[in-house]
Design an enzyme around this catalytic site. Structure first.
Site, PDB file in Angstrom:
ATOM      1  N   ASP A  84     -14.825  -6.694   0.507  1.00 33.86           N
ATOM      2  CA  ASP A  84     -14.965  -7.379   1.792  1.00 33.86           C
ATOM      3  C   ASP A  84     -13.892  -6.771   2.693  1.00 33.86           C
ATOM      4  OD1 ASP A  84     -14.568  -9.104   3.939  1.00 33.86           O
ATOM      5  OD2 ASP A  84     -14.873 -10.920   2.754  1.00 33.86           O
ATOM      6  N   VAL A  85     -14.312  -6.077   3.765  1.00 37.11           N
ATOM      7  CA  VAL A  85     -13.328  -5.339   4.571  1.00 37.11           C
ATOM      8  C   VAL A  85     -12.348  -6.248   5.305  1.00 37.11           C
ATOM      9  CG1 VAL A  85     -14.807  -3.306   4.898  1.00 37.11           C
ATOM     10  CG2 VAL A  85     -14.854  -5.156   6.601  1.00 37.11           C
ATOM     11  N   LYS A  89     -15.689  -5.824  19.717  1.00 33.31           N
ATOM     12  CA  LYS A  89     -15.949  -4.408  20.011  1.00 33.31           C
ATOM     13  C   LYS A  89     -15.029  -3.906  21.131  1.00 33.31           C
ATOM     14  CE  LYS A  89     -19.261  -3.934  16.938  1.00 33.31           C
ATOM     15  NZ  LYS A  89     -19.104  -3.143  15.714  1.00 33.31           N
ATOM     16  N   TYR A 123     -18.583 -11.291  19.399  1.00 33.50           N
ATOM     17  CA  TYR A 123     -18.991  -9.911  19.080  1.00 33.50           C
ATOM     18  C   TYR A 123     -18.467  -8.940  20.148  1.00 33.50           C
ATOM     19  CZ  TYR A 123     -22.097  -6.020  17.777  1.00 33.50           C
ATOM     20  OH  TYR A 123     -22.601  -4.788  17.397  1.00 33.50           O
TER      21      TYR A 123
END
Ligand code: NAD
Length: 287
Positions: A85-86, A189, A185
C-alpha cells in the site's frame, strides 16, 4: 479507419508500432500496475527492455498483478509482483527492499497508484479527504523518497542511462483544471505538480530527472462511469477537442519515451496527454 475495431464504443484503432528497445538494462517499479494505465506502462516498459516490478496494494489485486507478470514473462521479459500500500511507509520501504533483492537496483519509478473518492464538499468526510491525499500525494512522496535514496547511492551508470534515475509522476489534467465534486482529487494532483517540480529542482545536480504525465480522460476502471454508456461517452466528447477517449497505451508510449535517454534534457515538466482537454474546449464556439 474503423473506429470500433478495438472498442465497444466509438474510439480509435491505435497505431500498432513496434516498441523501440529504449530501456534495455534498466529496472522499473510501477505502482498500481495491476490495472489501467499502470498495467499498460508496466507492459510497455518491459517491451522496451526493462525488468519490471508490478506493484499492487491488496490481496484482491494479486491475481491481476500476477497476470501482468505472466504476460511480461510470456513475451520474454523479466517481472515480479510486489504487494504494498503506497500510503504506508513500512510497506513502501519493504517493497523497495524486495525490488533491490530481485533486480539489484532501480532506475525508473512510475508513481501511478491513485484513486478517487468523490463527494460534494459539504458532504465530503475527513476519511474521504485523507484516503485520496494519502494515496495520490503522500504515496508518491514515500515512493519517490525511497527511489531517490537508491539513485543517489548508486549514481550514474553510463552504460545503462545518462541519468542516475528517473521518476515519472502520473498526475492529471486536474493539476490545473479545477474539478467540482472532486476537491480531494484535484488538490492531490495540484500537490503532485509542486512536489514534482520541487524534486526536479533539488535533484537535477544529482542527474535525477523528475517529470509528470498528465492524462486527460483515459479508458480505465477509475472513470468507467464517464465512458461506459453511449450517453456518457457523448457527454465526455464535449470536453475533448480530439474527439476520442484516450487509451492506456497512449500514456504508456509516452512514459517509455519520457523515462528513456531520448528525453534526457526534460526535467521538471508536466506533459499533458489529453487530446486537447486543456484547450478550454467551450471557447471553440463561445466566448
Ligand atoms: P485504475 O483504477 O485502473 O488504477 C489505479 C491503480 O492504483 C489500481 O491498480 C489500484 O489497485 C492502485 N492503487 C489504489 N490504491 C493503492 C494503494 N494504496 N497502493 C498501491 N496501489 C494502489 O485507474 P487508472 O486510470 O489506471 O489510474 C492510474 C493513475 O492515472 C491514477 O493516479 C489516476 O489518478 C491517473 N489518472 C487517470 C486518468 C483516467 O482518465 N483514467 C486521468 C488522469 C489521471
Amino acid at each position: 479507419m474503423n473506429s470500433e475495431q478495438n472498442s465497444s464504443l466509438p474510439g480509435v484503432t491505435l497505431p500498432q508500432c513496434k516498441p523501440a528497445r529504449l530501456l534495455v538494462g534498466q529496472t522499473a517499479l510501477v505502482t498500481g500496475a495491476s490495472s489501467g494505465i499502470g498495467k499498460s506502462i508496466a507492459a510497455a516498459m518491459a517491451a522496451a527492455g526493462a525488468a519490471v516490478a508490478v506493484n499492487y496494494p491488496f490481496d484482491s489485486e494479486h491475481s491481476p498483478a500476477a497476470e501482468v507478470v505472466e504476460l511480461i514473462q510470456s513475451l520474454g521479459g523479466r517481472a515480479i509482483a510486489v504487494k504494498a500500500d503506497v500510503s504506508r511507509e513500512d510497506q513502501v520501504q519493504a517493497m523497495f527492499l524486495r525490488v533491490r533483492e530481485e533486480f539489484e537496483t532501480i532506475d525508473i519509478l512510475v508513481n501511478n497508484a491513485g484513486l478517487q473518492q468523490d463527494a460534494p464538499i459539504d458532504e465530503m468526510t475527513l476519511q474521504q479527504w485523507k484516503a485520496v491525499i494519502d494515496v495520490n500525494l503522500t504515496g508518491q512522496f514515500l515512493c519517490a523518497r525511497e527511489a531517490i535514496r537508491e539513485f543517489k547511492r548508486r549514481g550514474v551508470v553510463e552504460s545503462v542511462s545518462c541519468a542516475a534515475g528517473k521518476i515519472l509522476c502520473i498526475s492529471s489534467v486536474h493539476e490545473v483544471i479545477p474539478w467540482a465534486g472532486h476537491v480531494n482529487y484535484a488538490a492531490s494532483k495540484g500537490g503532485v505538480m509542486m512536489m514534482m517540480k520541487s524534486l526536479a529542482q533539488e535533484l537535477a545536480p544529482h542527474r535525477i530527472r523528475v517529470n509528470s504525465i498528465c492524462p486527460g480522460a483515459i479508458r480505465t476502471p477509475i472513470n468507467k462511469a464517464a465512458w461506459s454508456t453511449p450517453e456518457a461517452y457523448n457527454d465526455l466528447m464535449k470536453l475533448i477537442p480530439y474527439k476520442r477517449i484516450g487509451e492506456p497505451d497512449d500514456i504508456a508510449r509516452v512514459a517509455v519515451w519520457l523515462a528513456s535517454d531520448q528525453a534526457d534534457y526534460i526535467n521538471g515538466e508536466s506533459l499533458f496527454v489529453d487530446g486537447g482537454m486543456c484547450l478550454y474546449p467551450g471557447f471553440a464556439e463561445g466566448g
